[in-house]
Design an enzyme around this catalytic site. Sequence first.
Site: not given
Length: 772
Positions: A523, A602, A606
Amino acid sequence: MSYQRPPMPLPEELASLHISNVEPDASHKLPNLTAPSVPIRRPPALPPRFLGNSTNSKTLCSARLNTSEMSATTQADNIFQSPISTDAPLGIFSRVSHPVPLPANTTISGKATETNKFYGNMLIGDQTNPAWTHPYSFFWSKDAYAGLAVSYISASQRVFGGGNPPEYFFGPAGLRSFVFGATDFANVGQMSLGFTNLTHLQAHVKVIKNQNQFILVPLVQGMGFASAVYYNMIPSLFSPIGYKSVVGVTSPRSGIQKYKIVLQNNVTWSLYVTVPSGQSLALALSNANQIVGNKSVNGCIFQLVPDTNSAIDAAAGCYPNSGTLSGSVSGTTGQYTISYGLSGSSNGGKTLMYACPHHVASFTSAMASRRINSSLDSVTMGKMTGYLTSTFELQVNVPSQIGFDPYSAISGKSGPQYSADVLNNIRAAAQSEANGNVVNESNVDSMYFGGKILAKYAWTLYSCQYVLKDSNLVNTLMGNLKSAFSRFINNSQILPLRYDTTWGGIISSGSSSQDFGNSYYNDHHFHYGYHVLAAAILAKVDRDNGGNWLSQNRTWVENLLRDYSNTNSADQYFPVFRSFDWFAGHSWAKGLFPSGDGKDEESSSEDVNAAYAVKLWGNVTGNQNLENIGNLELGIMQGSLNSYFLYLDNNTVEPAQIIPNKVSGILFENKIDHTTYFGTELQYIQMIHAIPITSISSFIRSPTFVDQEWNEKLAAIVNNVQDGWRGIIMLNRALSDPSSSYSFFAGSSFSNNYLDPGQSKTWSLTYSGAFI
């Protein structure tokens, strides 16, 4: 983080069946082809812009906003031509070795090593999880069928979960169509993996017996043939599924043997075997699961494809060994090319590549003549189309005209405009929120949540500076935001960052389970994207008020940016484009964690936020190439995300059964699962693909999609959502119905409980109120 829905267990292969030996056509025993070669292979800141005197006047009038500084007309020859920086990471990041080592037999040539790429599974754990090149996957097979396995999963083999619509689907795990092996391996213990040429677009995998004896399998996404080159080995081609028939057929040319293979699952493959000049090789079916060669060969190419179209013959003997990225932006048009280095030779001088749906939709006219009548299925990226080519040449619409200001894709909404009533409501919210305790709120043990807080207050600062033009609010909030940033810039947060010398990156000092796995490279584009975007807004506002925060802190910001979006291999401290996958058209979030279903992402929104941060930081620093890289990524994602993550009712890329889910949930290379890593509430699943709502959101999430998702998924649940997800749902609604969105945030029944921790009421009113 945890994930609770593993793949269903399935039988690995069909049982082997006894069949007779099949001798190839005698014409295939006269090879005379030359052996293939396999090569081992800061701009100044913009000047301050004077916007006139700020005002603290209570008298607010109708105002049209235009603060954008986007470069919409300048063209760069190749936006990837230079690195952001080649300096060593700042000394505040202590140097550490990562607990996950690089695998044995890995050649890195002084460069940082990719952590989030399609081949990452092969570098970690027991190295047996697959790497997806699409339409194939490859993995290390370490049982009686020893070698490198090739798997092709057709659409008919997808496995769907329960529910209507189904909650998930995936490709069966562990199915081996073929295994590239060699009789030289007496046992698995004699076999190891090796890696060379690891970049963001390719990896060369070696199945090694010793320095002189190995099988080379170059992995390039979209490669049309599953290709293996044998060096001083006796080829063995296993099929754990089992051979039903193997027949020699007419060769494309002298030196290439061609076979038609039908497996026991009734899938028909073509096998091309290119034998170097001066060598010979005869193949025979030794049992129901194994084809063997009669002697050792050096430089012999085996190529498999599950199609028998004769047009493919023109590519036989040639395969891609590398990829090189180039691109440019002119106005609102972005062009990019992936050029494939080729090894071997073919009748057509090109190789076979398969393109994903978002590629085909963006190909330039030059690609049309290279298309052939061949298509293969990927598991999660739709049907792929065959091309005889050495390049992918693509063109997309890019958001060069979108800057910091609110933007809407709704027809007729040309730009933000504020009535006196809207400005009064924005001011009322800002007078409260500008005094918020950003220093304490961002003092958390998470780069992700800390970054969200910084970005929340940065967008509030934007509103105070450019919408309200209130110098008192700006000065108060800007001072507090600088103080909050200073904790991160001094690396004195709860979990300080460190520079990992093993893989090459800036990671958290937390454990692998803290901060969503940041220390294992999960991430990073999500986490650092928030910091970079917040820094871009702060730097812009500070500069427009005569400050020099940018020059004082630019290096720190760009250290984070280089970690997730290093643009050029001249920067040896970070891998090139750790997160963004230029073939897949979006980023992958999973780092150094093995995964049976491959890399995953996911939160598509973002991902967009991270690319938007690249664009805005490039703009603020005057780095036009960087700004246009962000523009190009966003242009590509407009197509890819609306193919694979966000589903209009007429989406034909993904299986029809799952389109009513409206979003993917978690998209893996081998699975789409309508869930999240943190819970199964519908608002989580839908809105993790919307958060954060910013000025770029409407470029990706079309009014039509937002309306459909609202009517089909969100309208029925919104009144039951009593936390911050309600605020996300209602700000998302501004992308199609800004009046309803604005009324929600401006209404007397609004509660701050409805605000996500990364969302301010000020920005929610600023965005929704811009288009009513």
